[in-house]
Design a protein around this motif. Structure first.
Motif, PDB file in Angstrom:
ATOM      1  N   ASP A  78     -16.223  53.002  20.297  1.00 41.22           N
ATOM      2  CA  ASP A  78     -15.947  53.403  21.398  1.00 41.22           C
ATOM      3  C   ASP A  78     -16.459  51.934  22.441  1.00 41.22           C
ATOM      4  N   LEU A  82     -12.765  49.243  20.818  1.00 41.26           N
ATOM      5  CA  LEU A  82     -11.836  49.722  21.971  1.00 41.26           C
ATOM      6  C   LEU A  82     -11.568  48.578  23.042  1.00 41.26           C
ATOM      7  N   PRO A  83     -12.711  47.855  23.392  1.00 39.38           N
ATOM      8  CA  PRO A  83     -12.336  46.615  24.306  1.00 39.38           C
ATOM      9  C   PRO A  83     -11.707  45.552  23.594  1.00 39.38           C
ATOM     10  N   LYS A  85      -9.600  45.636  21.351  1.00 42.75           N
ATOM     11  CA  LYS A  85      -8.092  46.002  21.348  1.00 42.75           C
ATOM     12  C   LYS A  85      -7.489  46.138  22.631  1.00 42.75           C
ATOM     13  N   LYS A  86      -8.058  46.384  23.535  1.00 44.80           N
ATOM     14  CA  LYS A  86      -7.456  46.114  24.915  1.00 44.80           C
ATOM     15  C   LYS A  86      -7.259  44.832  25.273  1.00 44.80           C
ATOM     16  N   ILE A  87      -8.193  43.897  25.090  1.00 46.97           N
ATOM     17  CA  ILE A  87      -8.001  42.376  25.124  1.00 46.97           C
ATOM     18  C   ILE A  87      -6.916  42.036  24.398  1.00 46.97           C
ATOM     19  N   ASN A  89      -4.381  43.595  23.190  1.00 43.62           N
ATOM     20  CA  ASN A  89      -3.039  44.235  23.678  1.00 43.62           C
ATOM     21  C   ASN A  89      -2.686  43.368  25.046  1.00 43.62           C
ATOM     22  N   THR A  90      -3.776  42.978  25.721  1.00 44.02           N
ATOM     23  CA  THR A  90      -3.390  42.275  27.174  1.00 44.02           C
ATOM     24  C   THR A  90      -2.952  40.795  26.848  1.00 44.02           C
ATOM     25  N   THR A  92      -1.291  40.188  24.085  1.00 46.09           N
ATOM     26  CA  THR A  92       0.003  40.125  23.345  1.00 46.09           C
ATOM     27  C   THR A  92       1.139  40.246  24.630  1.00 46.09           C
TER      28      THR A  92
END
Length: 104
Positions: A78, A82-83, A85-87, A89-90, A92
């Motif tokens: 967590d 997760l951060p 992965k968010k970075i 995704n951003t 990408t």
């Protein structure tokens, strides 16, 4: 020879009494051996019960350790993954956007 002598009857009755006593003796020995086996079995069952209690305690300790490790891994997931992965995704999405703009 018309009558059977008393000695013959005494021998027959003696043999029958001996057989009955012999059977009763073996029944008594069987009961005694059974009692000894039950006594030994009780001691073994007590030892097995103690070993089962120790095994249960070890399993509970292992489950507690696994639960702690699982909680730690979920917390790490967590708070760190997760951060990231968010970075990712951003990045990408931005890369795809820029790639789409450069194709036009």
């Amino acid at each position: 020879m018309e009558t059977i002598p008393a000695t013959f009857w005494m021998v027959i009755i003696g043999v029958i009494a001996f057989m009955i006593c012999f059977v009763l003796y073996y029944i008594a020995m069987l009961i005694k051996e059974s009692r000894d086996v039950v006594r030994d079995s009780r001691a073994i069952i007590k030892n097995v019960d103690e070993m089962m209690k120790q095994a249960t305690s070890m399993v509970n300790d292992a489950q507690e350790t696994v639960s702690t490790i699982k909680g730690t891994i979920l917390t790490i997931n967590d708070s760190i993954l997760l951060p990231i992965k968010k970075i990712g995704n951003t990045i990408t999405i931005v890369g795809d956007f820029l790639g789409g703009l450069s194709k036009k």
